[in-house]
Design a protein around this motif. Structure first.
Motif, PDB file in Angstrom:
ATOM      1  N   GLN A 188       7.181  10.364  -5.154  1.00  0.00           N
ATOM      2  CA  GLN A 188       6.123  10.504  -6.555  1.00  0.00           C
ATOM      3  C   GLN A 188       4.947   9.485  -6.305  1.00  0.00           C
ATOM      4  OE1 GLN A 188       9.051   9.223  -9.255  1.00  0.00           O
ATOM      5  NE2 GLN A 188       9.182  11.451 -10.310  1.00  0.00           N
ATOM      6  N   ALA A 189       5.049   8.299  -5.592  1.00  0.00           N
ATOM      7  CA  ALA A 189       4.083   7.497  -5.373  1.00  0.00           C
ATOM      8  C   ALA A 189       3.486   7.753  -4.191  1.00  0.00           C
ATOM      9  CB  ALA A 189       4.501   6.095  -5.504  1.00  0.00           C
ATOM     10  N   MET A 190       3.944   8.799  -3.193  1.00  0.00           N
ATOM     11  CA  MET A 190       3.335   8.819  -1.844  1.00  0.00           C
ATOM     12  C   MET A 190       3.330   7.504  -1.152  1.00  0.00           C
ATOM     13  SD  MET A 190       0.695  12.046  -2.387  1.00  0.00           S
ATOM     14  CE  MET A 190       0.828  12.478  -0.692  1.00  0.00           C
ATOM     15  N   ALA A 191       4.149   6.899  -1.252  1.00  0.00           N
ATOM     16  CA  ALA A 191       4.427   5.502  -0.536  1.00  0.00           C
ATOM     17  C   ALA A 191       5.704   5.240   0.241  1.00  0.00           C
ATOM     18  CB  ALA A 191       4.383   4.349  -1.732  1.00  0.00           C
ATOM     19  N   VAL A 192       5.582   4.565   1.248  1.00  0.00           N
ATOM     20  CA  VAL A 192       6.644   4.207   1.890  1.00  0.00           C
ATOM     21  C   VAL A 192       6.670   2.517   1.952  1.00  0.00           C
ATOM     22  CG1 VAL A 192       7.784   4.033   4.029  1.00  0.00           C
ATOM     23  CG2 VAL A 192       6.580   6.296   3.775  1.00  0.00           C
TER      24      VAL A 192
END
Length: 227
Positions: free
Chosen positions: A125-129
């Motif tokens: 959803q946040a396009m984060a790792v």
């Protein structure tokens, strides 16, 4: 079953929002492993995988609730196998794991040779790792390996829309912090439990003398305290 073993709820990797087969819900933990959890020792891979399995099972039961992320879990064997064998080595592993459509992908990793547990989190959803490490170490090698997996996985699934440059990467996520050499597995479980309820991992000091007995009870009951 030997007297030193017992079956507890646990599972391997599963796609988001689907019920694992019954045979995948059983994982054998020894009394020694449970004793280590209780008395301030290292969490084994079996313990971590069993706990992750309970998180997945809870998510299946919450599928109709809003603001609860869909979930995929890559078990403890995933990361070392990917590092050793590349994407070809994990194709069979990923056969039933739909990482693309999951809001959260959890990847517990045991760092060698220190046996320190960390948690890799792919947030769709946040396009984060984010990589959560209770020693607050920066782990660029783990970040690069996760990036390589994401590129290969999306290519294999013909996801033309995926671009690594659209994602943000943080290899020093802020979560629970340990003050000794053996609580990393406990904090990985804590961070994963909070994330799968839509929370951010706590930065407050955690009472290990309460959390470890709680984990033992949850593993024996095959049910998490927070439903």
């Amino acid at each position: 079953m030997r007297h030193a073993e017992m079956e507890v709820c646990g599972d391997g990797p599963h796609p988001p929002n689907s019920m694992p087969k019954k045979r995948e819900m059983n994982r054998i933990l020894t009394f020694g492993e449970l004793r280590d959890v209780l008395y301030g020792r290292w969490y084994s891979e079996n313990v971590i995988d069993a706990y992750m399995g309970m998180l997945y099972s809870r998510r299946v039961g919450m599928r109709n609730k809003t603001n609860v992320p869909s979930l995929a879990i890559l078990g403890c064997n995933f990361y070392p196998k990917f590092v050793a064998e590349g994407f070809e080595g994990i194709v069979q592993f990923l056969r039933n794991v739909v990482t693309i459509s999951a809001d959260l992908v959890l990847m517990p990793v045991c760092m060698e040779p220190s046996k320190h547990w960390i948690l890799g989190v792919i947030d769709g959803q946040a396009m984060a790792v984010t990589i959560y490490c209770s020693l607050r170490l920066r782990l660029p090698e783990v970040r690069r390996n996760i990036q390589a997996f994401m590129v290969a996985d999306n290519a294999a699934r013909n996801n033309a829309a995926f671009r690594l440059s659209d994602w943000t990467f943080n290899d020093a996520g802020q979560g629970p912090q340990q003050t000794n050499g053996y609580d990393s597995g406990m904090f990985v479980c804590l961070a994963a439990e909070q994330l799968t309820r839509g929370m951010q991992p706590t930065k407050k000091k955690t009472k290990t003398d309460i959390l470890r007995p709680q984990h033992v009870v949850e593993l024996l009951a095959c049910e998490l305290f927070y439903k």
